[in-house]
Write a protein that holds these residues in place. Structure first.
Motif, PDB file in Angstrom:
ATOM      1  N   GLY A  24       0.802  -1.208   0.000  1.00 32.03           N
ATOM      2  CA  GLY A  24       0.000   0.000   0.000  1.00 32.03           C
ATOM      3  C   GLY A  24       0.837   1.260   0.000  1.00 32.03           C
ATOM      4  N   TYR A  25       1.759   1.382   0.964  1.00 34.20           N
ATOM      5  CA  TYR A  25       2.484   2.654   1.043  1.00 34.20           C
ATOM      6  C   TYR A  25       3.473   2.843  -0.103  1.00 34.20           C
ATOM      7  N   GLU A  48      -3.859  14.835   2.221  1.00 38.05           N
ATOM      8  CA  GLU A  48      -4.588  13.651   2.686  1.00 38.05           C
ATOM      9  C   GLU A  48      -3.959  12.379   2.142  1.00 38.05           C
ATOM     10  N   ILE A  49      -3.502  12.407   0.888  1.00 42.93           N
ATOM     11  CA  ILE A  49      -2.856  11.216   0.314  1.00 42.93           C
ATOM     12  C   ILE A  49      -1.499  10.981   0.976  1.00 42.93           C
ATOM     13  N   VAL A  50      -0.797  12.056   1.275  1.00 36.08           N
ATOM     14  CA  VAL A  50       0.475  11.923   1.991  1.00 36.08           C
ATOM     15  C   VAL A  50       0.236  11.266   3.352  1.00 36.08           C
ATOM     16  N   GLN A  51      -0.842  11.681   4.039  1.00 37.51           N
ATOM     17  CA  GLN A  51      -1.164  11.081   5.335  1.00 37.51           C
ATOM     18  C   GLN A  51      -1.562   9.616   5.173  1.00 37.51           C
ATOM     19  N   HIS A  52      -2.298   9.315   4.105  1.00 37.90           N
ATOM     20  CA  HIS A  52      -2.656   7.923   3.819  1.00 37.90           C
ATOM     21  C   HIS A  52      -1.387   7.077   3.718  1.00 37.90           C
ATOM     22  N   ARG A  53      -0.409   7.564   2.963  1.00 40.20           N
ATOM     23  CA  ARG A  53       0.843   6.828   2.819  1.00 40.20           C
ATOM     24  C   ARG A  53       1.532   6.655   4.170  1.00 40.20           C
ATOM     25  N   ASP A  55       0.206   6.537   7.111  1.00 38.85           N
ATOM     26  CA  ASP A  55      -0.517   5.549   7.920  1.00 38.85           C
ATOM     27  C   ASP A  55      -0.178   4.122   7.501  1.00 38.85           C
ATOM     28  N   GLU A  56      -0.162   3.878   6.190  1.00 39.30           N
ATOM     29  CA  GLU A  56       0.165   2.535   5.699  1.00 39.30           C
ATOM     30  C   GLU A  56       1.583   2.147   6.129  1.00 39.30           C
ATOM     31  N   HIS A  57       2.497   3.093   6.076  1.00 42.66           N
ATOM     32  CA  HIS A  57       3.879   2.866   6.512  1.00 42.66           C
ATOM     33  C   HIS A  57       3.910   2.520   7.998  1.00 42.66           C
ATOM     34  N   LYS A  58       3.153   3.259   8.794  1.00 43.95           N
ATOM     35  CA  LYS A  58       3.068   3.000  10.237  1.00 43.95           C
ATOM     36  C   LYS A  58       2.493   1.609  10.500  1.00 43.95           C
TER      37      LYS A  58
END
Length: 221
Positions: A24-25, A48-53, A55-58
């Protein structure tokens, strides 16, 4: 016997999620490339897409640390357990890594289709996590339960940005063919591929963590 089945279930489950969070990330870097070209005047959407990435990384590293506490590496997974992998292939006829960002950004319909695929995949993920949080074997592991609680809390931010963008543009948030694809992909994974992995005692384990081969992360806008 039930303890052995529980351990195997959690082992396979965490391995599948670790693969999908990593996929995902890393895949979102290509999405960000397209969003920055299509929506240069929409910094909120880009953020928002940067935050999505992020979160997936986390989430990926939370599952990695779970395995480290277990003292073993994850089971080896591939594109066959990836919902987004299968969805992208069905929709665009190619693997995620082969998506032509230039072609997608040049064709508004293709970009909208990409947004819908991501939105439907993340909505599916949200519903699945709710099911897992009620699963007795998941709840028997406090750390695994906490991981899924965090994933559940973050998940709306992974589909709402795409949904809201489509709504702002007056575009369809899902077409029936896409919903049907999402349904059958989920069924194939849930009742086909994942049970086969559970029953395969010869399934190898990874020898190195997927993130060790990552390229440099995408920069925030």
């Amino acid at each position: 016997m039930s303890g052995a089945f529980r351990d195997r279930y959690l082992d396979v489950l965490a391995s599948v999620y670790l693969y999908n969070e990593h996929r995902g990330y890393t895949s979102l870097d290509r999405v960000l490339e397209a969003v920055r070209l299509v929506c240069p005047d929409d910094p909120a959407f880009i953020a928002e897409i940067v935050q999505h990435r992020a979160d997936e990384h986390k989430h990926y590293h939370m599952f990695r640390r779970w395995f480290e506490r277990q003292g073993r590496m994850p089971l080896a997974m591939d594109r066959r357990v990836g919902h987004i992998d299968r969805f992208i292939f069905r929709t665009f006829g190619c693997e995620i890594d082969e998506l032509d960002t230039a072609e997608i950004t040049a064709n508004p319909a293709e970009f909208e289709k990409l947004c819908r695929v991501i939105m439907l995949t993340e909505q599916r993920g949200y519903r699945q996590v709710e099911i897992l949080l009620a699963n007795g074997w998941v709840r028997s592991d406090p750390i695994m339960t906490r991981i899924f609680q965090i994933v559940h809390k973050d998940e709306p931010g992974h589909f709402l940005p795409y949904q809201h963008w489509l709504e702002r543009k007056g575009r369809a948030t899902a077409r029936w063919q896409e919903r049907l694809s999402d349904f059958w992909i989920h069924r194939a994974l849930l009742f086909g591929r994942i049970p086969a992995l559970f029953l395969n005692p010869a399934l190898p384990r990874l020898e190195r963590w997927p993130h060790e081969d990552d390229a440099a992360p995408a920069k925030a806008a």
